[in-house]
Each structure stands twice: as structure tokens, then as C-alpha cells.
Design a protein around this motif. Structure first.
Motif, mmCIF file in Angstrom:
data_model
loop_
_atom_site.group_PDB
_atom_site.id
_atom_site.type_symbol
_atom_site.label_atom_id
_atom_site.label_comp_id
_atom_site.label_asym_id
_atom_site.label_seq_id
_atom_site.Cartn_x
_atom_site.Cartn_y
_atom_site.Cartn_z
ATOM 1 N N ASN A 18 53.808 40.378 45.510
ATOM 2 C CA ASN A 18 52.665 40.208 46.411
ATOM 3 C C ASN A 18 51.553 41.214 46.139
ATOM 4 O OD1 ASN A 18 53.537 37.967 47.879
ATOM 5 N ND2 ASN A 18 54.842 39.227 49.173
ATOM 6 N N LEU A 19 51.844 42.183 45.259
ATOM 7 C CA LEU A 19 50.794 43.114 44.865
ATOM 8 C C LEU A 19 49.909 42.523 43.768
ATOM 9 C CD1 LEU A 19 49.770 45.983 45.458
ATOM 10 C CD2 LEU A 19 51.287 46.818 43.641
ATOM 11 N N ILE A 20 50.390 41.465 43.114
ATOM 12 C CA ILE A 20 49.645 40.866 42.003
ATOM 13 C C ILE A 20 48.253 40.402 42.433
ATOM 14 C CG2 ILE A 20 49.613 38.942 40.361
ATOM 15 C CD1 ILE A 20 52.658 39.178 40.196
ATOM 16 N N PRO A 21 48.109 39.669 43.556
ATOM 17 C CA PRO A 21 46.747 39.283 43.958
ATOM 18 C C PRO A 21 45.838 40.476 44.214
ATOM 19 C CG PRO A 21 48.382 37.981 45.150
ATOM 20 C CD PRO A 21 49.119 39.072 44.452
ATOM 21 N N VAL A 22 46.397 41.559 44.754
ATOM 22 C CA VAL A 22 45.578 42.743 45.040
ATOM 23 C C VAL A 22 45.129 43.406 43.741
ATOM 24 C CG1 VAL A 22 45.509 44.968 46.222
ATOM 25 C CG2 VAL A 22 46.806 43.077 47.207
ATOM 26 N N VAL A 23 46.038 43.490 42.762
ATOM 27 C CA VAL A 23 45.672 44.060 41.457
ATOM 28 C C VAL A 23 44.583 43.208 40.807
ATOM 29 C CG1 VAL A 23 46.516 44.566 39.135
ATOM 30 C CG2 VAL A 23 47.921 45.140 41.126
ATOM 31 N N LEU A 24 44.727 41.898 40.918
ATOM 32 C CA LEU A 24 43.706 40.997 40.377
ATOM 33 C C LEU A 24 42.364 41.222 41.067
ATOM 34 C CD1 LEU A 24 42.830 38.603 38.629
ATOM 35 C CD2 LEU A 24 43.737 37.079 40.390
ATOM 36 N N LEU A 25 42.393 41.354 42.388
ATOM 37 C CA LEU A 25 41.151 41.587 43.129
ATOM 38 C C LEU A 25 40.549 42.946 42.792
ATOM 39 C CD1 LEU A 25 42.092 40.125 46.630
ATOM 40 C CD2 LEU A 25 40.639 39.109 44.876
ATOM 41 N N ALA A 26 41.393 43.942 42.564
ATOM 42 C CA ALA A 26 40.888 45.259 42.170
ATOM 43 C C ALA A 26 40.201 45.182 40.810
ATOM 44 C CB ALA A 26 42.036 46.263 42.136
ATOM 45 N N ALA A 27 40.807 44.442 39.873
ATOM 46 C CA ALA A 27 40.196 44.281 38.550
ATOM 47 C C ALA A 27 38.863 43.542 38.656
ATOM 48 C CB ALA A 27 41.152 43.529 37.631
ATOM 49 N N LEU A 28 38.819 42.508 39.489
ATOM 50 C CA LEU A 28 37.567 41.773 39.683
ATOM 51 C C LEU A 28 36.504 42.653 40.338
ATOM 52 C CD1 LEU A 28 38.897 38.287 40.869
ATOM 53 C CD2 LEU A 28 37.838 38.841 38.671
ATOM 54 N N SER A 29 36.937 43.528 41.235
ATOM 55 C CA SER A 29 35.987 44.438 41.885
ATOM 56 C C SER A 29 35.366 45.390 40.871
ATOM 57 C CB SER A 29 36.694 45.235 42.985
ATOM 58 O OG SER A 29 37.169 44.378 44.005
ATOM 59 N N ILE A 30 36.193 45.922 39.968
ATOM 60 C CA ILE A 30 35.670 46.811 38.923
ATOM 61 C C ILE A 30 34.695 46.056 38.024
ATOM 62 C CG2 ILE A 30 36.309 48.169 36.891
ATOM 63 C CD1 ILE A 30 38.960 48.797 38.339
ATOM 64 N N TYR A 31 35.074 44.835 37.660
ATOM 65 C CA TYR A 31 34.185 44.001 36.838
ATOM 66 C C TYR A 31 32.855 43.750 37.548
ATOM 67 C CZ TYR A 31 32.236 39.625 35.074
ATOM 68 O OH TYR A 31 31.381 38.654 34.615
ATOM 69 N N THR A 32 32.920 43.466 38.839
ATOM 70 C CA THR A 32 31.703 43.194 39.605
ATOM 71 C C THR A 32 30.828 44.433 39.703
ATOM 72 O OG1 THR A 32 32.760 41.439 40.889
ATOM 73 C CG2 THR A 32 30.838 42.501 41.878
ATOM 74 N N ILE A 33 31.440 45.592 39.939
ATOM 75 C CA ILE A 33 30.670 46.838 40.023
ATOM 76 C C ILE A 33 29.940 47.108 38.708
ATOM 77 C CG2 ILE A 33 30.879 49.347 40.212
ATOM 78 C CD1 ILE A 33 33.176 48.849 42.213
ATOM 79 N N LEU A 34 30.650 46.962 37.592
ATOM 80 C CA LEU A 34 30.033 47.200 36.284
ATOM 81 C C LEU A 34 28.928 46.186 36.005
ATOM 82 C CD1 LEU A 34 33.209 48.021 34.153
ATOM 83 C CD2 LEU A 34 31.503 49.624 35.046
ATOM 84 N N THR A 35 29.172 44.929 36.377
ATOM 85 C CA THR A 35 28.172 43.888 36.128
ATOM 86 C C THR A 35 26.903 44.133 36.938
ATOM 87 O OG1 THR A 35 29.901 42.257 35.654
ATOM 88 C CG2 THR A 35 27.727 41.411 36.228
ATOM 89 N N VAL A 36 27.074 44.459 38.213
ATOM 90 C CA VAL A 36 25.907 44.687 39.072
ATOM 91 C C VAL A 36 25.113 45.903 38.602
ATOM 92 C CG1 VAL A 36 25.188 45.315 41.408
ATOM 93 C CG2 VAL A 36 26.910 43.540 41.068
ATOM 94 N N LEU A 37 25.815 46.941 38.154
ATOM 95 C CA LEU A 37 25.131 48.171 37.754
ATOM 96 C C LEU A 37 24.521 48.092 36.358
ATOM 97 C CD1 LEU A 37 27.611 50.883 39.099
ATOM 98 C CD2 LEU A 37 25.464 50.117 40.127
ATOM 99 N N LEU A 38 25.152 47.333 35.463
ATOM 100 C CA LEU A 38 24.752 47.394 34.058
ATOM 101 C C LEU A 38 24.098 46.126 33.523
ATOM 102 C CD1 LEU A 38 27.942 49.177 32.632
ATOM 103 C CD2 LEU A 38 25.786 50.220 33.374
ATOM 104 N N VAL A 39 24.344 44.999 34.154
ATOM 105 C CA VAL A 39 23.834 43.731 33.614
ATOM 106 C C VAL A 39 22.725 43.207 34.518
ATOM 107 C CG1 VAL A 39 24.409 41.383 32.927
ATOM 108 C CG2 VAL A 39 26.092 43.217 32.630
ATOM 109 N N PRO A 40 21.495 43.180 34.039
ATOM 110 C CA PRO A 40 20.404 42.663 34.876
ATOM 111 C C PRO A 40 20.441 41.144 34.940
ATOM 112 C CG PRO A 40 19.572 43.249 32.719
ATOM 113 C CD PRO A 40 21.020 43.660 32.733
ATOM 114 N N VAL A 41 19.722 40.607 35.892
ATOM 115 C CA VAL A 41 19.572 39.162 35.990
ATOM 116 C C VAL A 41 18.139 38.823 35.589
ATOM 117 C CG1 VAL A 41 18.960 39.310 38.446
ATOM 118 C CG2 VAL A 41 19.799 37.160 37.504
ATOM 119 N N TYR A 42 17.993 37.767 34.798
ATOM 120 C CA TYR A 42 16.681 37.410 34.267
ATOM 121 C C TYR A 42 16.116 36.212 35.023
ATOM 122 C CZ TYR A 42 17.637 40.534 30.378
ATOM 123 O OH TYR A 42 17.911 41.643 29.617
ATOM 124 N N GLN A 43 14.852 36.335 35.379
ATOM 125 C CA GLN A 43 14.149 35.251 36.051
ATOM 126 C C GLN A 43 12.718 35.200 35.532
ATOM 127 O OE1 GLN A 43 14.239 35.474 40.295
ATOM 128 N NE2 GLN A 43 13.205 33.526 40.586
#
Length: 205
Positions: A18-43
């Protein structure tokens, strides 16, 4: 040695499944933090800095609370995880840089579900399939015992008797003649007539 390692890994995964979903969510959170901070959005050819939303902050807090619950307050872990899955399913919290969801519309009313949340709910179900089936069988589709069935029928009849208490004898008799209501309602009408008749006979004495 490899066999022992595999055995340990399987035992670890089974014990902490039951820790597997939490580990997955933690990994996604790290990915999201890096994406928001480092990857701009183009418009329109221009780059814009992404920004965290309240749904992101809620998601990051949920990961932290789930980890704390798992390692220090285990009795609260399952409710916390189920709450997290529910909030993710309805896009109240978001673990991805963008909110990926699909919507159902019913007239003017729309309901949206997160694709990630749906996948996580399915993952949790697969990880806990025997327990989930046992819960469904016991709480939802369980066949009642004869005593339980009789008790439930008695409760329904009593409820109908309460609803019919102000009906006249003629209305109750018409109900019995027409046979257009549920069997439990007919039983309630019949019992009411019998009780009234018995009460009348006692008063005459």
C-alpha cells in the motif's frame, strides 16, 4: 543469492504494497516540481514561467501526510490514502504539471475525473483485490440470513404501518382488494385492519 534477493523483494513488496501508490505520487510530485521550475510553457511564441496551483500544494502536502502516517501513525494511513485517492480522482489535488481529466456532462451539470486518479484507484484495487472483494461480498452483495431477512421485512412492514396509520379502514380494504402495492405494504394494511378490529372488540366488551 539472486533467488534470495527476489524472495526478499517479493516479501517487501507484499508487506508494503500500500506504500506503492504513495511512492508513485512522491515521484510524480518531484517531477512536477522540476517541470514547473525548469520547463516554461510557450504561448504565441513566447515563454512563460509555470506556477504552482493550490491543487499542487495540496498534493505535496498529501504525500507528506501519507508518509508520516505510514511510518509513524499507521492506524491513520489507510484513511489518509483513501482520502488522497478520492481527492485526486476528483481533481481537487493534482500531482501533475497540468490537470489531465475527462468530463461527463448531464445537461447543465458536469462531472470531471482525473485520469491519474482513476489509474491510482485501479492500482489500489489491484493491490488489495482479495480485501476489496471480501468487503464487497460482506457489505454490499452479502446474502442475508433468514433471521436478517425476517428482521428487515418486519422493519419495512412497521414503516408502512406508520405511514398508513391515518388511512381509513375503507382505504386499507381497497388497497388489499386492488393489490397494487408492495407485498410488505399489503401485510401492513392487513395488520392494521386486524389490530383495529381487535381493539374494537375489546372496547365493546
Amino acid at each position: 543469492m539472486p533467488a534470495l534477493t527476489n524472495l526478499f523483494s517479493m516479501h517487501f513488496l507484499h508487506t508494503h504494497k500500500n506504500l506503492i501508490p504513495v511512492v508513485l505520487l512522491a515521484a510524480l510530485s518531484i517531477y512536477t516540481i522540476l517541470t514547473v521550475l525548469l520547463v516554461p510553457v510557450y504561448q504565441d511564441g513566447e515563454a512563460y514561467q509555470r506556477a504552482f496551483t493550490p491543487a499542487h500544494y495540496g498534493a505535496f502536502a498529501a504525500v507528506l501526510l501519507n508518509l508520516l502516517a505510514y511510518f509513524f501513525f499507521r492506524q491513520f494511513f489507510k484513511p489518509m490514502l483513501l482520502l488522497t485517492l478520492g481527492l485526486t480522482l476528483f481533481s481537487i489535488i493534482n500531482f501533475l504539471p497540468d490537470n489531465v481529466r475527462f468530463n461527463f456532462g448531464f445537461g447543465d451539470v458536469g462531472v470531471g475525473f482525473s485520469i491519474l486518479g482513476l489509474g491510482l484507484v485501479l492500482l489500489y484495487y489491484l493491490l488489495n483485490k482479495p480485501v476489496a472483494h471480501a468487503f464487497i461480498n460482506q457489505r454490499i452483495t452479502a446474502t442475508p440470513t433468514p433471521e436478517q431477512a425476517a428482521r428487515r421485512r418486519r422493519q419495512r412492514i412497521d414503516q408502512f404501518k406508520h405511514n398508513f396509520a391515518r388511512k381509513s379502514d375503507e382505504s386499507l380494504q381497497l388497497m388489499l382488494q386492488e393489490q397494487k402495492v408492495l407485498p410488505d405494504a399489503l401485510s401492513a394494511a392487513r395488520e392494521l385492519l386486524q389490530e383495529r378490529q381487535a381493539s374494537t372488540e375489546i372496547s365493546k366488551k
